[in-house]
Write a protein that holds these residues in place. Structure first.
Motif, mmCIF file in Angstrom:
data_model
loop_
_atom_site.group_PDB
_atom_site.id
_atom_site.type_symbol
_atom_site.label_atom_id
_atom_site.label_comp_id
_atom_site.label_asym_id
_atom_site.label_seq_id
_atom_site.Cartn_x
_atom_site.Cartn_y
_atom_site.Cartn_z
ATOM 1 N N THR A 102 0.833 -1.200 0.000
ATOM 2 C CA THR A 102 0.000 0.000 0.000
ATOM 3 C C THR A 102 0.867 1.249 0.000
ATOM 4 O OG1 THR A 102 -1.771 -1.162 1.163
ATOM 5 C CG2 THR A 102 -1.807 1.252 1.247
ATOM 6 N N PHE A 103 1.887 1.232 0.871
ATOM 7 C CA PHE A 103 2.772 2.396 0.954
ATOM 8 C C PHE A 103 3.539 2.596 -0.349
ATOM 9 C CE2 PHE A 103 6.818 4.443 1.865
ATOM 10 C CZ PHE A 103 6.356 5.647 2.389
ATOM 11 N N CYS A 104 4.087 1.508 -0.916
ATOM 12 C CA CYS A 104 4.840 1.621 -2.172
ATOM 13 C C CYS A 104 3.961 2.135 -3.312
ATOM 14 C CB CYS A 104 5.464 0.281 -2.555
ATOM 15 S SG CYS A 104 6.915 -0.120 -1.546
ATOM 16 N N ALA A 105 2.715 1.670 -3.357
ATOM 17 C CA ALA A 105 1.792 2.152 -4.393
ATOM 18 C C ALA A 105 1.518 3.642 -4.218
ATOM 19 C CB ALA A 105 0.484 1.362 -4.347
ATOM 20 N N ALA A 106 1.306 4.076 -2.975
ATOM 21 C CA ALA A 106 1.050 5.494 -2.717
ATOM 22 C C ALA A 106 2.293 6.332 -3.018
ATOM 23 C CB ALA A 106 0.615 5.697 -1.272
ATOM 24 N N LEU A 107 3.460 5.829 -2.651
ATOM 25 C CA LEU A 107 4.707 6.553 -2.920
ATOM 26 C C LEU A 107 4.960 6.641 -4.425
ATOM 27 C CD1 LEU A 107 7.237 7.996 -1.994
ATOM 28 C CD2 LEU A 107 8.304 5.755 -1.624
ATOM 29 N N THR A 108 4.705 5.567 -5.144
ATOM 30 C CA THR A 108 4.871 5.566 -6.594
ATOM 31 C C THR A 108 3.975 6.618 -7.231
ATOM 32 O OG1 THR A 108 5.483 3.229 -6.635
ATOM 33 C CG2 THR A 108 4.620 4.161 -8.690
ATOM 34 N N LYS A 109 2.731 6.675 -6.781
ATOM 35 C CA LYS A 109 1.780 7.655 -7.316
ATOM 36 C C LYS A 109 2.224 9.072 -6.952
ATOM 37 C CE LYS A 109 -3.093 8.709 -7.679
ATOM 38 N NZ LYS A 109 -4.437 8.445 -7.242
ATOM 39 N N ALA A 110 2.666 9.269 -5.728
ATOM 40 C CA ALA A 110 3.119 10.595 -5.293
ATOM 41 C C ALA A 110 4.360 11.026 -6.075
ATOM 42 C CB ALA A 110 3.400 10.592 -3.790
ATOM 43 N N LEU A 111 5.285 10.106 -6.312
ATOM 44 C CA LEU A 111 6.471 10.429 -7.109
ATOM 45 C C LEU A 111 6.083 10.829 -8.530
ATOM 46 C CD1 LEU A 111 8.940 7.626 -5.994
ATOM 47 C CD2 LEU A 111 9.343 10.080 -5.780
ATOM 48 N N ALA A 112 5.099 10.142 -9.085
ATOM 49 C CA ALA A 112 4.666 10.437 -10.451
ATOM 50 C C ALA A 112 4.085 11.839 -10.572
ATOM 51 C CB ALA A 112 3.625 9.408 -10.902
ATOM 52 N N LEU A 161 1.608 11.917 1.313
ATOM 53 C CA LEU A 161 1.641 10.638 2.031
ATOM 54 C C LEU A 161 1.204 10.742 3.491
ATOM 55 C CD1 LEU A 161 4.979 9.265 0.562
ATOM 56 C CD2 LEU A 161 2.657 8.577 -0.052
ATOM 57 N N ARG A 162 1.079 11.944 4.029
ATOM 58 C CA ARG A 162 0.729 12.120 5.439
ATOM 59 C C ARG A 162 -0.583 11.402 5.825
ATOM 60 N NH1 ARG A 162 1.859 17.268 6.255
ATOM 61 N NH2 ARG A 162 3.844 16.702 7.164
ATOM 62 N N PRO A 163 -1.666 11.514 5.038
ATOM 63 C CA PRO A 163 -2.899 10.799 5.431
ATOM 64 C C PRO A 163 -2.700 9.283 5.533
ATOM 65 C CG PRO A 163 -3.381 12.415 3.730
ATOM 66 C CD PRO A 163 -1.888 12.360 3.860
#
Length: 172
Positions: A102-112, A161-163
């Motif tokens: 979940t975290f990696c998916a959110a980080l990937t999206k945030a990086l994009a 990513l804070r939420p």
């Protein structure tokens, strides 16, 4: 550059260049093509490395310039974002832990969502462990620009990513 030397060079740098390029292009096929182009260029013109003090910085600059050229050829950054908005390719190794996934998916999206200039600096700082001076040298920008792009990129990542972080902390 002869066979064994090129092979050593490839083995020593290809994996980190691949991750860096994937983070910029957001497309595996383009990343493979750019990586191949870089090493074919070195094989054809070994004198490119003559007088180079820092091989890694030189390769990062080659990769960065190749990725920016590709993005420019495609048109605007918005067009590039539209191409990968539906399916974002993750630069992270798949893991079994659902929270990590979940975290990696959110980080990937945030990086994009970061501008390519910030994404490049964040990647080089966090995943390649380069200093701001090394990043500046590799990307041909002033060290203060590298530091500010990193700071702005981290601020955007934290906000995005804070939420998720707070939700994971409550679930513990």
């Amino acid at each position: 550059m002869r066979g064994p030397e090129l092979e050593r060079f490839y083995d020593g740098h290809a994996q980190s260049l691949y991750a860096f390029l994937l983070n910029l292009t957001r497309d595996e096929a383009d990343t493979r093509d750019l990586l191949q182009d870089i090493f074919v260029k070195l094989a054809r013109d070994p004198d490119l490395l003559a007088g180079v003090r820092d091989e890694r910085a030189f390769l990062i600059r080659l990769a960065h310039n190749a990725a920016i050229d590709l993005i420019r050829r495609r048109g605007t950054r918005d067009k590039t974002r539209d191409q990968f908005a539906a399916e974002i390719t993750s630069p992270f190794v798949p893991c079994g832990d659902p929270d990590e996934q979940t975290f990696c998916a959110a980080l990937t999206k945030a990086l994009a969502e970061l501008p390519p200039e910030q994404r490049a600096v964040v990647h080089l700082k966090l995943w390649e462990g380069l200093t701001f001076e090394q990043i500046a040298s590799a990307l041909d920008i002033p060290p203060n620009t590298a530091a500010s792009r990193y700071r702005y990129g981290l601020d955007k990542l934290r906000e995005r990513l804070r939420p998720l972080y707070e939700e994971m902390k409550r679930a513990e």
